[in-house]
Motif scaffolding. Structure first.
Motif, short mmCIF file in Angstrom:
data_model
loop_
_atom_site.label_atom_id
_atom_site.label_comp_id
_atom_site.label_asym_id
_atom_site.label_seq_id
_atom_site.Cartn_x
_atom_site.Cartn_y
_atom_site.Cartn_z
N GLY A 126 -28.45 -17.64 -5.23
CA GLY A 126 -28.66 -17.45 -3.74
C GLY A 126 -27.52 -16.08 -3.46
N LEU A 127 -26.41 -16.12 -4.35
CA LEU A 127 -25.07 -14.95 -3.96
C LEU A 127 -25.20 -14.20 -5.12
N GLY A 128 -24.84 -13.05 -4.57
CA GLY A 128 -24.50 -11.89 -5.85
C GLY A 128 -24.57 -10.42 -5.58
N GLY A 129 -25.12 -9.78 -6.57
CA GLY A 129 -25.26 -8.41 -6.35
C GLY A 129 -24.70 -7.70 -7.64
N THR A 130 -25.17 -6.42 -7.89
CA THR A 130 -24.95 -5.68 -9.22
C THR A 130 -23.67 -5.59 -9.56
N TYR A 131 -22.82 -4.89 -8.35
CA TYR A 131 -21.33 -4.80 -8.76
C TYR A 131 -20.48 -5.54 -8.19
N GLY A 132 -20.66 -6.57 -7.57
CA GLY A 132 -19.63 -7.64 -7.02
C GLY A 132 -18.68 -8.32 -7.98
N GLY A 133 -17.45 -7.79 -7.50
CA GLY A 133 -16.37 -8.47 -8.46
C GLY A 133 -16.44 -7.48 -9.79
N ASN A 134 -16.66 -6.44 -9.71
CA ASN A 134 -16.46 -5.35 -10.70
C ASN A 134 -15.11 -5.52 -11.75
N PRO A 135 -15.29 -5.47 -13.07
CA PRO A 135 -14.05 -5.79 -13.79
C PRO A 135 -12.85 -4.79 -13.41
N VAL A 136 -13.32 -3.56 -13.13
CA VAL A 136 -11.80 -2.55 -13.07
C VAL A 136 -11.29 -3.01 -11.65
N ALA A 137 -12.09 -3.34 -10.59
CA ALA A 137 -11.62 -3.79 -9.22
C ALA A 137 -10.89 -5.17 -9.27
N CYS A 138 -11.38 -6.12 -10.34
CA CYS A 138 -10.74 -7.46 -10.41
C CYS A 138 -9.59 -7.20 -10.76
N ALA A 139 -9.40 -6.17 -12.15
CA ALA A 139 -8.12 -5.98 -12.80
C ALA A 139 -6.86 -5.48 -11.54
N ALA A 140 -7.60 -4.63 -10.67
CA ALA A 140 -6.81 -3.72 -10.00
C ALA A 140 -6.21 -5.00 -8.73
N ALA A 141 -6.81 -5.91 -8.56
CA ALA A 141 -6.69 -6.93 -7.50
C ALA A 141 -5.33 -7.91 -8.28
N LEU A 142 -5.69 -8.08 -9.44
CA LEU A 142 -4.74 -8.78 -10.11
C LEU A 142 -3.23 -8.07 -10.38
N GLY A 143 -3.53 -6.76 -10.38
CA GLY A 143 -2.25 -6.05 -10.66
C GLY A 143 -1.62 -6.13 -9.16
N ALA A 144 -2.58 -5.77 -8.17
CA ALA A 144 -1.82 -5.91 -6.79
C ALA A 144 -1.43 -7.02 -6.34
N ILE A 145 -1.88 -8.28 -6.40
CA ILE A 145 -1.50 -9.60 -6.18
C ILE A 145 -0.40 -9.74 -7.07
N ALA A 146 0.06 -9.45 -8.22
CA ALA A 146 1.23 -9.68 -8.82
C ALA A 146 2.40 -8.94 -8.32
N THR A 147 1.95 -7.72 -7.80
CA THR A 147 2.89 -6.99 -7.10
C THR A 147 3.55 -7.51 -5.89
N MET A 148 2.59 -8.32 -5.21
CA MET A 148 2.81 -8.80 -3.78
C MET A 148 3.70 -9.88 -4.14
N GLU A 149 3.41 -10.63 -5.15
CA GLU A 149 4.36 -11.82 -5.51
C GLU A 149 5.59 -11.39 -5.74
N GLU A 150 5.50 -10.50 -7.09
CA GLU A 150 7.10 -10.21 -7.48
C GLU A 150 8.06 -9.38 -6.72
N LEU A 151 7.51 -8.56 -5.99
CA LEU A 151 8.28 -7.69 -4.90
C LEU A 151 8.57 -8.48 -3.77
#
Ligand code: PLZ
Length: 450
Positions: free
Chosen positions: A317-342
């Protein structure tokens, strides 16, 4: 002044430098090409073209270095091209760019959902789903709420902003430019008054009681699938509801089987000096929508919430072709790590502690700032005719333009177009924030001198 070290490690000089008129000749050439190629319906706040950006500056194609108090509308919270985001994206993009998570999985998607489930308010069991844009996340929060409750009605608020798709246009309050000539809009959306302390003077308790009475009398609580609210109304003018308003509405939702949805697309991910805007009052939403700051500039959005609600939708029932694209997910993990570390929550609080006193002093001096408000690095001034609450949109846009000409990017907002809002990246070096405030003060004083 409190200082913190900018988390940005690139070699962009952290300075304001205005070498040409703004826009300069190169930007004007590109602007002409833009006019000949891009729909005029897509407008622009500041007609310069950017070559690189990071820390607290945007470097344009004419060599001007502008102080960024906009973060691309609250997106580059960790800084533009933040080192960990860049590294994570580069690593991922070289391995694979897409599979479609509905076809075959990858770890990054799961890891982003784990981070969302961990960081969002509440210790209950949660699930997440990823999408491309804020509006798409809001649409999905409504789909989920309707599936879970079997009800149709959606309650939104005056001054609210939720997007530009058909359903989210219906949810957005302001007509121009978002809705004009784009109807008919999606049905079963009901708007109730927001708590707007500067204009209504009501306590949070009273404002909530009035909203609840309207819901009960005009819609019927048992018909309501979801109440959707921004903890701070963003596009509406950084309106912080009076204390108690959000908790009272959340209680009402719980008591009536209504899904309480916090739209944290603008307020989320350290922006307000907390992980989420709801955290300031200990409110635990059933669902929360996120986007913007989460992925350091790449398009990614999410709905996170109670496992039993998130899992109440049928499989597929939920989804979409690009939702959670791997490059965007990698960016999010980098961003969240930055928020926590700094400790970017701390950085946002420092920004508030620097900005608010100076803006309050400016309000005293000029008499045209009716209110200084906001939280963390989400701060605004509401501009009015002296001695009144009458909005002054003309002065607001004049101050914004004057700041732009001096190399400081500020944005406007507000139902009445009379709010200057500040959304610096949390990588903003202290000396640049200081300088941007000085420019702002000078332009305000020049434009209000009699
Ligand atoms: N919900 C709370 O702030 C996006 C809109 C800019 P999208 N705000 C910036 C514009 O003029 O289009 C926003 C938001 C809140 C939803 C959205 C929508 O997010 O990613 O723009 O779809």
């Amino acid at each position: 002044m409190a200082t913190y070290s900018a988390p940005h490690a690139d070699d962009l000089p952290q300075e304001r430098r205005v070498l040409t008129a703004i826009p300069g000749p190169r930007s004007q050439e590109l602007q002409a090409r833009r006019a000949a190629a891009v729909s005029s319906a897509v407008s622009v706040t500041l007609p310069i073209f950017i070559e690189s950006a990071g820390g607290g500056v945007l470097l344009d194609v004419d060599g001007n270095s502008l102080i960024d108090l906009g973060s691309g509308i609250a997106v580059t919270t960790v800084g533009n091209a933040a080192p960990r985001v860049v590294a994570a994206v580069q690593e991922q993009v070289a391995r694979f760019t897409h599979t479609c998570f509905m076809v075959t999985g990858y770890e990054g998607y799961v890891e982003v959902c784990e981070a969302l489930n961990r960081l969002t308010p509440g210790a209950h069991e949660k699930r997440s789903a990823l999408f491309n844009s804020g509006a798409e996340a809001v649409e999905n929060a409504i789909k989920i709420s309707r599936a879970h409750t079997g009800r149709d009605a959606v309650v939104v608020f005056e001054h609210g902003y939720h997007g530009r798709t058909n359903l989210t246009m219906a949810m957005t309050a302001k007509n121009m430019p978002y809705k004009q000539s784009f109807g008919p809009f999606a049905p079963e959306i009901y708007r109730v008054p927001l708590s707007y302390p500067f204009r209504d003077g009501r306590s949070g308790e009273l404002a909530a009681a009035e909203a609840i009475l309207k819901i009960e009398k005009e819609i019927g609580a048992s018909n309501v699938a979801a109440i959707v609210i921004e903890p701070i109304a963003g596009e509406g003018g950084f309106i912080v509801p009076a204390e108690g308003f959000l908790p009272r509405l959340a209680d009402f939702a719980r008591d009536n089987g209504i899904v309480f949805v916090a739209d944290e697309i603008q307020t989320g991910f350290c922006r307000t000096g907390a992980w989420f805007g709801c955290d300031h009052e200990g409110v635990v939403p059933d669902l929360i929508t996120t986007a913007k700051g989460m992925a350091g500039g790449l398009p990614l959005a999410a709905v996170t919430g109670r496992a039993e609600i998130m899992n109440s939708v049928h499989a597929g029932g939920l989804g979409g072709t690009y939702g959670g694209n791997p490059v965007a997910c990698a960016a999010a993990l980098g961003a969240i790590a930055t928020m926590e570390e700094l400790d970017l929550i701390g950085a946002a609080r420092t920004i508030e502690s620097v900005m608010v006193p100076r803006l309050r002093a400016l309000a005293e001096r000029t008499g045209v700032i009716g209110e200084v408000r906001g939280r963390g690095a989400m701060i605004a001034v509401e501009i009015v005719k002296p001695g009144s609450t009458t909005p002054d949109a003309e002065l607001t846009s004049a101050v914004a333009k004057a700041c732009h000409a001096q190399g400081v990017v500020v944005l406007t907002a507000g139902t009445y177009g009379n709010v200057l809002r500040f959304l610096p990246p949390l990588s903003m070096p202290a000396h640049l924030l200081d300088e941007a405030l000085t420019v702002l003060e000078e332009q305000f004083l020049a434009l209000t001198a009699r």
